[in-house]
Enzyme design. Sequence first.
Site, PDB file in Angstrom:
ATOM      1  NE  ARG A  62      -3.639   2.203   2.608  1.00 53.45           N
ATOM      2  CZ  ARG A  62      -3.869   2.895   3.725  1.00 53.45           C
ATOM      3  NH1 ARG A  62      -3.271   2.537   4.847  1.00 53.45           N
ATOM      4  NH2 ARG A  62      -4.684   3.927   3.721  1.00 53.45           N
ATOM      5  CG  HIS A  66      -1.310   5.248  -0.505  1.00 51.17           C
ATOM      6  ND1 HIS A  66      -2.045   5.779   0.534  1.00 51.17           N
ATOM      7  CD2 HIS A  66      -2.103   4.308  -1.067  1.00 51.17           C
ATOM      8  CE1 HIS A  66      -3.227   5.198   0.584  1.00 51.17           C
ATOM      9  NE2 HIS A  66      -3.281   4.287  -0.379  1.00 51.17           N
ATOM     10  N   GLY A  72       4.808  10.415  -8.564  1.00 49.89           N
ATOM     11  CA  GLY A  72       5.612   9.334  -9.127  1.00 49.89           C
ATOM     12  C   GLY A  72       6.280   8.566  -7.997  1.00 49.89           C
ATOM     13  CD  GLU A 119       3.587  12.426  -0.986  1.00 49.61           C
ATOM     14  OE1 GLU A 119       3.478  11.182  -1.061  1.00 49.61           O
ATOM     15  OE2 GLU A 119       4.290  13.082  -1.774  1.00 49.61           O
ATOM     16  CG  ASN A 153      -0.804   8.579   2.669  1.00 53.23           C
ATOM     17  OD1 ASN A 153      -1.416   7.660   2.119  1.00 53.23           O
ATOM     18  ND2 ASN A 153      -0.053   9.434   1.991  1.00 53.23           N
ATOM     19  CG  HIS A 207      -7.954  -3.804  -2.244  1.00 49.99           C
ATOM     20  ND1 HIS A 207      -9.020  -3.130  -2.791  1.00 49.99           N
ATOM     21  CD2 HIS A 207      -7.077  -2.848  -1.871  1.00 49.99           C
ATOM     22  CE1 HIS A 207      -8.809  -1.819  -2.741  1.00 49.99           C
ATOM     23  NE2 HIS A 207      -7.626  -1.625  -2.189  1.00 49.99           N
ATOM     24  CB  THR A 218      -7.051 -16.059   1.940  1.00 47.92           C
ATOM     25  OG1 THR A 218      -7.230 -15.392   0.675  1.00 47.92           O
ATOM     26  CG2 THR A 218      -7.967 -17.258   2.005  1.00 47.92           C
ATOM     27  CG  ASP A 227      -5.737 -15.880  -2.207  1.00 44.48           C
ATOM     28  OD1 ASP A 227      -6.249 -14.736  -2.245  1.00 44.48           O
ATOM     29  OD2 ASP A 227      -5.955 -16.691  -1.284  1.00 44.48           O
TER      30      ASP A 227
END
Length: 316
Positions: free
Chosen positions: A59, A63, A69, A85, A91, A188, A243, A248
Amino acid sequence: MAPIIALAFAFLFFPLSSSVSALSSNYYDQTCPQLEQTVTSTVQKALQNDRTVAAALLRMHFHDCFIRGCDASVLLNSKGNNRAEKDGPPNISLHAFYVIDHAKTAVEALCPGVVSCADILALAARDAVVLSGGPTWEVPKGRKDGRISQAIDTRQLPAPVFNISQLQQSFSQRGLSLEDLVALSGGHTLGFAHCSSFQNRIHSFNATFDVDPTLNPSLASNLRSICPVNNNVRNAGTSLDSTNFKFDNMYYKLLLQGRSIFSSDQALVTDKRTRALVAKYASSQEEFENAFVKSMIKMSSITGGQEIRLNCRVVR
């Protein structure tokens, strides 16, 4: 992962450039040949102590890349009157910055002043996926670290309440396609969502329904018990799939069952193009992994930095 897609309010976009040609998988072969194994070792050690680190690193990288960039600006600390940030609303729940600090310290001991924090973060995100049972890939390297980090810029991040048009706009502004949107959303599979990120679906959804009618009723009931209207439990929330420590394709299977958590996840099945991709990845782990790797390389090749930081939290 603690949601890859986090709270945002509006689009303020800085032109970014995808510089795949400027990056190279063998960029440090001569100057820091032990780089990758050093970063992997650090991530592995952190994961042994805290299984949520994998989601956090993936994550964090996302972010970072979506603002100016992939320039490690997300790692910079606030200073004086400037809120960085990492202190912007989307965040606040980012964590595991210490993993990048530890990796940077180890790398600096081997190759002083050579490797950017941005490259270390990109490698750590890859390792997080691999160590969670996901695919590996050659990470293009040669990024530079940015010198600007402002909390207000986190408004650019795609929000968990976005519909498919808003998501497509956000991704296309960064040179990313609908295919990239669906593939990267698959991150996710490692996630956790705080109540505030999906409160809109389970309380006062609209004038007709208190709960989003597209949400599986049993899941909705469970989410409402975890996140009551006046929730005051700071870390209350739920995993983004069943899970959540394993990389997966369960995320996509749950999307097709109406068991998505965010509105932005549900949005992926509202458009026939993105729904077809969701169905493809739900039916094939291999298809998902191939698409995810391709999109991660593409996203992580959006560059924008200018320097090599010696301390990832402070501009040189």
